[in-house]
Design a protein around this motif. Structure first.
Motif, short mmCIF file in Angstrom:
data_model
loop_
_atom_site.label_atom_id
_atom_site.label_comp_id
_atom_site.label_asym_id
_atom_site.label_seq_id
_atom_site.Cartn_x
_atom_site.Cartn_y
_atom_site.Cartn_z
N PHE A 112 29.38 29.27 74.18
CA PHE A 112 29.79 28.29 75.21
C PHE A 112 31.24 27.86 74.99
O PHE A 112 31.99 27.66 75.94
CB PHE A 112 28.87 27.06 75.16
N ARG A 113 31.59 27.71 73.71
CA ARG A 113 32.98 27.32 73.40
C ARG A 113 33.93 28.40 73.92
O ARG A 113 34.95 28.10 74.56
CB ARG A 113 33.09 27.17 71.89
N LEU A 114 33.59 29.68 73.64
CA LEU A 114 34.43 30.79 74.10
C LEU A 114 34.49 30.84 75.62
O LEU A 114 35.55 31.11 76.21
CB LEU A 114 33.91 32.12 73.55
N ALA A 115 33.36 30.57 76.23
CA ALA A 115 33.32 30.60 77.71
C ALA A 115 34.25 29.54 78.29
O ALA A 115 34.98 29.79 79.27
CB ALA A 115 31.89 30.38 78.19
N ASP A 116 34.26 28.36 77.65
CA ASP A 116 35.15 27.30 78.14
C ASP A 116 36.61 27.68 77.92
O ASP A 116 37.47 27.43 78.78
CB ASP A 116 34.86 25.97 77.42
N MET A 117 36.89 28.29 76.78
CA MET A 117 38.28 28.68 76.48
C MET A 117 38.76 29.68 77.53
O MET A 117 39.87 29.58 78.07
CB MET A 117 38.37 29.29 75.08
N LYS A 118 37.92 30.65 77.83
CA LYS A 118 38.29 31.67 78.83
C LYS A 118 38.49 31.02 80.21
O LYS A 118 39.45 31.34 80.93
CB LYS A 118 37.20 32.75 78.88
N THR A 119 37.59 30.12 80.55
CA THR A 119 37.66 29.45 81.87
C THR A 119 38.95 28.64 81.98
O THR A 119 39.65 28.68 83.01
CB THR A 119 36.44 28.53 82.05
N PHE A 141 50.13 21.76 82.38
CA PHE A 141 48.72 22.17 82.25
C PHE A 141 48.58 23.40 81.35
O PHE A 141 47.74 23.45 80.45
CB PHE A 141 48.16 22.45 83.64
N ALA A 142 49.43 24.40 81.57
CA ALA A 142 49.29 25.66 80.82
C ALA A 142 49.68 25.48 79.36
O ALA A 142 49.08 26.10 78.47
CB ALA A 142 50.13 26.76 81.46
N THR A 143 50.70 24.65 79.09
CA THR A 143 51.09 24.50 77.68
C THR A 143 50.10 23.63 76.93
O THR A 143 49.83 23.88 75.75
CB THR A 143 52.54 23.95 77.54
N ASP A 144 49.52 22.62 77.58
CA ASP A 144 48.46 21.83 76.91
C ASP A 144 47.22 22.70 76.69
O ASP A 144 46.61 22.70 75.62
CB ASP A 144 48.08 20.61 77.76
N THR A 145 46.83 23.45 77.74
CA THR A 145 45.64 24.30 77.64
C THR A 145 45.85 25.39 76.59
O THR A 145 44.97 25.65 75.76
CB THR A 145 45.36 24.97 79.01
N GLY A 146 47.03 26.02 76.62
CA GLY A 146 47.31 27.10 75.67
C GLY A 146 47.21 26.61 74.24
O GLY A 146 46.60 27.26 73.38
N PHE A 147 47.78 25.45 73.98
CA PHE A 147 47.73 24.92 72.61
C PHE A 147 46.29 24.63 72.21
O PHE A 147 45.84 24.98 71.11
CB PHE A 147 48.58 23.65 72.48
N GLN A 148 45.55 24.01 73.11
CA GLN A 148 44.15 23.65 72.80
C GLN A 148 43.30 24.89 72.53
O GLN A 148 42.52 24.94 71.58
CB GLN A 148 43.57 22.85 73.99
N VAL A 149 43.47 25.91 73.36
CA VAL A 149 42.69 27.14 73.19
C VAL A 149 43.05 27.83 71.87
O VAL A 149 42.18 28.28 71.12
CB VAL A 149 42.91 28.09 74.40
N ALA A 150 44.34 27.88 71.56
CA ALA A 150 44.76 28.52 70.31
C ALA A 150 44.21 27.75 69.11
O ALA A 150 43.74 28.34 68.13
CB ALA A 150 46.29 28.61 70.25
N ASN A 151 44.25 26.43 69.19
CA ASN A 151 43.75 25.59 68.09
C ASN A 151 42.23 25.75 67.95
O ASN A 151 41.70 25.81 66.83
CB ASN A 151 44.14 24.14 68.39
N ASP A 152 41.53 25.86 69.06
CA ASP A 152 40.07 26.11 69.02
C ASP A 152 39.79 27.48 68.40
O ASP A 152 38.83 27.64 67.64
CB ASP A 152 39.48 26.07 70.43
N ALA A 153 40.63 28.47 68.72
CA ALA A 153 40.45 29.81 68.15
C ALA A 153 40.59 29.75 66.63
O ALA A 153 39.81 30.36 65.89
CB ALA A 153 41.46 30.79 68.75
#
Ligand code: FAD
Ligand code: 2MC
Length: 378
Positions: free
Chosen positions: A280-287, A320-332
């Protein structure tokens, strides 16, 4: 816009193949050794990436802003820091192509397109960052020249770059007293500060650019005297899109690394990828990345077509993209457990690189200022 033509697919693949072959295998080492790979930049230029949205007539690739967003995303899957430098170089090249005279375009652009000459964008000063219109580097007219004095702070590529587009004060206080001028590296009185020690973006230098009685021909002024702030801001609209694209590419690569890791890693009797919580975490990251990409392409299309809401759309996409990108990378990084924290897996480097995208090319607070102003603009 969302269904790619054969040509668009081919452009994407070219950028991705380049990133896979020349950037990704070296990214961790360049970060550790603070190596700026100018030879590799020139290889990218050989594929048309030195002047992506510059006129073909002067050696550019004549592509669109949406093409550029896709290219920078792909380059950043290999190394966000190098992709981002190429994006700044493209911004400088575009500013000269768009606002320069024919003479200026023919003098500077071919070398920038081949990246035999590298470009830097000089707006920020020690005392004026977000409040860019308060800049104080002065250019005083003296016959056929201007004489420049002042300091620019945090300049990407500085010391290596050959061509500096510098925003200077030629008139009164405020945005209308600012001009843009092209300063060549070999100008007497021009010097550079030490390479800053940074959290990320280590594969490209960041230095002060110092002007002490630097004499530059008045023929190097870009556009009209007093028109420099508008030129600087119009350059940044595209720059903000490209930085957004670099965040998406970096984060996509971190997500891909996390999926590979969870496929292999066994715990509690099965693959970690079998844990639904992680799926689910990966699915959210992709979304979330797809939402950022969609928004980015929408803003790039608006900029390409000079839409009336292009400025706020570029600001929204950047925020939006820079906040999202950072969050997704940090989650990874979290999904790789302790290995995510080790340099050799390449994910912590992506997190460090993407962090600064929330700060530069206009902080994400300034992006909100821009969007908020558009709410009440008449
Ligand atoms: P400040 O303006 O001092 O801001 C401090 C904090 O206050 C920030 O969080 C900011 O968002 C917030 N803030 C400020 N004003 C407001 C407001 N009105 N409302 C709400 N919050 C506000 N610049 C260039 O010109 N060329 C380059 O090539 C370049 N490359 C860079 C590379 C790196 C690695 C870095 C770190 C910076 C680079 N910059 C470059 C500079 C960058 O654009 C600035 O750092 C940025 O614009 C912020 O300016 P500042 O650092 O002076 O922060
Ligand atoms: N696109 C086109 N025009 C713009 C613009 C934009 N994005 N932003 C402002 N302008 C115009 C604006 O329309 C106005 O024009 P006019 O006089 O014709 O009405 C003029 O510029 C002055 O604008 P403001 O009145 O809004 O100026 P103000 O000083 O209030 O605020 C602000 C401007 C805060 C939006 C601007 O200073 C800003 O964007 N600050 C952030 C600085 C920044 O992004 N720095 C990045 C440095 S580069 C970098 O980091 C790299 C890594 C390369």
């Amino acid at each position: 816009m969302f269904t790619l033509t054969e040509d668009e697919v081919a452009i994407n693949e070219t950028a991705r193949d380049f990133a896979d072959e020349f950037l990704a295998p070296n990214a961790v080492e360049w970060d550790q050794n603070k190596h700026f790979p100018v030879d590799v930049l020139r290889k990218a230029a050989g594929l048309g990436m030195g002047g992506i949205y510059v006129d073909e007539e002067v050696g550019g690739s004549g592509l669109t802003r949406v093409d550029a967003a896709r290219i920078f995303e792909q380059l950043a899957t290999g190394d966000p820091s190098i992709a981002a430098y190429i994006s700044i170089h493209n911004m400088v090249n575009w500013m000269i192509d768009t606002y320069g005279t024919d003479e200026q375009r023919r003098q500077w652009i071919p070398g920038l397109c081949s990246m035999d000459q590298l470009g830097s964008y000089c707006l920020t000063e020690p005392g004026a960052g977000s409040d860019a219109a308060a800049l104080s580097t002065k250019a005083v007219r003296d016959g056929d020249d201007y004489i420049l004095n002042g300091v620019k702070q945090f300049i990407s590529g500085a010391g290596t770059s050959d061509v500096y587009v510098v925003m200077v004060r030629t008139g009164d206080a405020g945005p209308k007293g600012i001009s843009a001028i092209i300063v060549p590296k070999d100008s007497a009185g021009l010097s550079f500060g030490a390479n800053e020690k940074k959290m990320g973006w280590n594969a490209q230098p960041t230095r002060q650019v110092i002007f002490e009685d630097v004499r530059v021909p008045a023929a190097n002024v870009l556009g009209d005297e007093g028109g420099g702030f508008r030129i600087a801001m119009n350059g940044l609209n595209g720059g903000r899109l490209n930085i957004a694209a670099c965040s998406i590419g970096g984060a996509q690569s971190a997500l891909d690394k996390a999926v590979s890791y969870l496929l292999e890693r066994k715990a509690f009797g099965s693959r970690l990828l079998d844990q639904q919580a992680l799926q689910f975490r990966l699915a959210d990251m992709k979304t979330e990345l797809e939402a950022a990409r969609t928004m980015l392409w929408r803003a790039a299309d608006a900029l390409q077509n000079n839409a009336p809401d292009k400025v706020e759309l570029c600001a929204m996409a950047k925020r939006f993209a820079t906040d999202t990108g950072f969050q997704v990378a940090n989650d990874a990084l979290q999904l790789l457990g302790g290995y995510g924290y080790l340099a050799e897996y390449g994910v912590e480097k992506i997190v460090r690189d993407l962090r600064v995208h929330q700060i530069l090319e206009g902080t994400n607070e300034i992006m909100r200022v821009v969007v908020a102003r558009s709410l009440t603009a008449t």
